[in-house]
Scaffold this active site. Structure first.
Site, mmCIF file in Angstrom:
data_model
loop_
_atom_site.group_PDB
_atom_site.id
_atom_site.type_symbol
_atom_site.label_atom_id
_atom_site.label_comp_id
_atom_site.label_asym_id
_atom_site.label_seq_id
_atom_site.Cartn_x
_atom_site.Cartn_y
_atom_site.Cartn_z
ATOM 1 N N HIS A 10 86.678 90.934 47.853
ATOM 2 C CA HIS A 10 86.236 91.792 46.460
ATOM 3 C C HIS A 10 85.192 93.354 47.164
ATOM 4 O O HIS A 10 85.241 93.008 48.048
ATOM 5 C CB HIS A 10 85.777 90.196 44.619
ATOM 6 C CG HIS A 10 86.736 89.702 45.178
ATOM 7 N ND1 HIS A 10 87.950 89.408 43.879
ATOM 8 C CD2 HIS A 10 86.713 88.092 45.407
ATOM 9 C CE1 HIS A 10 88.323 88.679 44.280
ATOM 10 N NE2 HIS A 10 87.886 87.911 44.948
ATOM 11 N N GLU A 24 81.457 86.209 43.072
ATOM 12 C CA GLU A 24 82.050 85.752 44.234
ATOM 13 C C GLU A 24 82.138 86.427 45.747
ATOM 14 O O GLU A 24 81.533 86.408 46.023
ATOM 15 C CB GLU A 24 83.402 85.889 43.580
ATOM 16 C CG GLU A 24 83.844 85.007 45.151
ATOM 17 C CD GLU A 24 85.984 85.437 45.231
ATOM 18 O OE1 GLU A 24 86.339 85.479 44.025
ATOM 19 O OE2 GLU A 24 86.944 85.024 45.642
ATOM 20 N N HIS A 79 86.031 83.342 50.325
ATOM 21 C CA HIS A 79 86.678 84.299 48.536
ATOM 22 C C HIS A 79 85.759 82.668 48.723
ATOM 23 O O HIS A 79 85.257 81.378 48.862
ATOM 24 C CB HIS A 79 87.760 84.222 48.210
ATOM 25 C CG HIS A 79 87.928 85.182 49.159
ATOM 26 N ND1 HIS A 79 88.757 86.182 47.447
ATOM 27 C CD2 HIS A 79 88.795 85.748 49.795
ATOM 28 C CE1 HIS A 79 89.390 87.652 47.985
ATOM 29 N NE2 HIS A 79 89.556 87.062 49.758
ATOM 30 N N GLU A 142 88.748 79.463 50.052
ATOM 31 C CA GLU A 142 87.930 79.097 48.847
ATOM 32 C C GLU A 142 87.165 78.526 49.035
ATOM 33 O O GLU A 142 87.045 77.200 48.785
ATOM 34 C CB GLU A 142 89.365 79.140 48.221
ATOM 35 C CG GLU A 142 89.548 79.669 47.819
ATOM 36 C CD GLU A 142 89.916 80.668 47.516
ATOM 37 O OE1 GLU A 142 88.535 80.889 46.277
ATOM 38 O OE2 GLU A 142 90.614 81.969 46.552
HETATM 39 ZN ZN LIG Z 1 88.910 86.359 45.621
#
Ligand SMILES: [Zn+2]
Length: 241
Positions: A10, A24, A79, A142
Site C-alpha cells: 500500500h 496498514e 502487510h 500478514e
Molecule cells: Zn495489505
C-alpha cells in the site's frame, strides 16, 4: 552480493487496512525500513532494495516489474491483516510456488512467529499478484490485524514492531545463509579507578601518606603545580628537622 527486495504494501492514497488508529501502510513502511537497516548493518554480502521508502502510492504491477528488472534474489511483501479474524500472523506463497519459495516461506514463518508470538494462522498459498508475478522466490507476510483491538495495540508498541522486523531479518538471513558481520574488535581497555593505587605504587603510596606528604586521596589523579608545591614544602620542612 545478494539482492533482497522488500515491498512495503500500500502507500500514499491507499492506506490498506485501517482500524483502531492504525494504518496498514504505515506499519508496512516502518517494518520495511527496519528490515533494510538491520539486514545491511548486521550481515555481510547483502543489499536491500525497496519498492518504496516513503508514503507513496505504487501499482502492484510497478512493484513486481521493478523487482524483476533489478534481478532481486528474493522478494518479501509486508502487510497487515484485517477483515474477519481473531488476530495473529500468516504468510502466503503462490498457489504453484517454486520449492525455493516454499523454503523461504518456511524460514520466514518460523522466525516471525518465534519472535512475535500470538496466534499462528498458518503457512498458506494463494493466488496473489505479488507472489505470482515475482520471478524470484516470493512471500507475502500478514503481520497482525489492525481491526482486532489487541493486535492494533501491539502494533503501536515499538517492541512489537522490532520483533516483526527481527523475525523477517532472521528468516531472510537463514534462507540465504547470510554470514553475520564480525563484531568490531575494539580492545577492551580497562578504565582505571583513580581512587585505588596501582599495584606497583601501593607500598610507596601508603608510606608517604603515613608520613604526611599526601592526604591519601585520589592516588591516580594528576597533580597540579600548587599541589606539588605543598608536597615539596612538606619535604623541605622534614629535611630541615
Ligand atoms: Zn495489505
Amino acid at each position: 552480493m545478494f539482492k533482497v527486495w522488500i515491498d512495503a504494501g500500500h502507500g500514499g492514497k491507499d492506506p490498506g487496512a485501517v482500524g483502531n488508529g492504525v494504518q496498514e501502510k504505515d506499519i508496512a513502511l516502518k517494518v520495511s525500513l527496519g528490515i533494510k537497516d538491520r539486514l545491511e548493518a548486521e550481515y555481510e554480502n547483502v543489499q536491500v532494495l525497496l519498492s518504496r521508502s516513503t508514503d507513496v502510492f505504487l501499482e502492484l504491477k510497478e512493484r513486481t516489474s521493478k523487482a524483476n528488472t533489478a534481478g532481486a534474489d528474493i522478494l518479501v511483501s509486508i502487510h497487515c491483516n484485517a477483515g474477519g479474524g481473531k488476530g495473529g500472523f500468516e504468510s502466503f506463497r503462490y498457489t504453484s510456488a517454486s520449492q525455493n519459495s516454499i523454503k523461504l516461506q518456511n524460514a520466514l514463518h518460523k522466525a516471525i512467529t518465534g519472535e512475535v508470538g500470538g496466534i499462528d494462522r498458518g503457512i498458506k498459498a494463494q493466488n496473489l499478484h505479488m507472489v505470482r508475478e515475482s520471478k524470484m522466490p516470493a512471500v507475502l507476510t500478514e503481520n497482525l490485524f489492525v481491526d482486532v483491538a489487541a493486535d492494533a495495540d501491539r502494533l503501536k508498541q515499538a517492541s512489537v514492531i522490532n520483533a516483526i522486523i527481527d523475525g523477517h531479518v532472521q528468516g531472510i538471513a537463514s534462507y540465504l545463509g547470510l554470514k553475520r558481520k564480525a563484531g568490531e574488535d575494539k580492545p577492551v581497555t580497562q578504565e582505571r579507578d583513580i581512587n585505588v593505587p596501582s599495584k606497583w605504587a601501593e607500598v610507596v603510596w601508603a608510606d608517604l601518606t603515613d608520613k604526611g606528604y599526601f592526604d591519601g586521596s585520589r592516588p591516580g589523579a594528576p597533580i597540579t603545580r600548587e599541589e606539588m608545591a605543598v608536597v615539596v614544602s612538606r619535604l623541605l620542612n622534614n629535611i630541615k628537622k
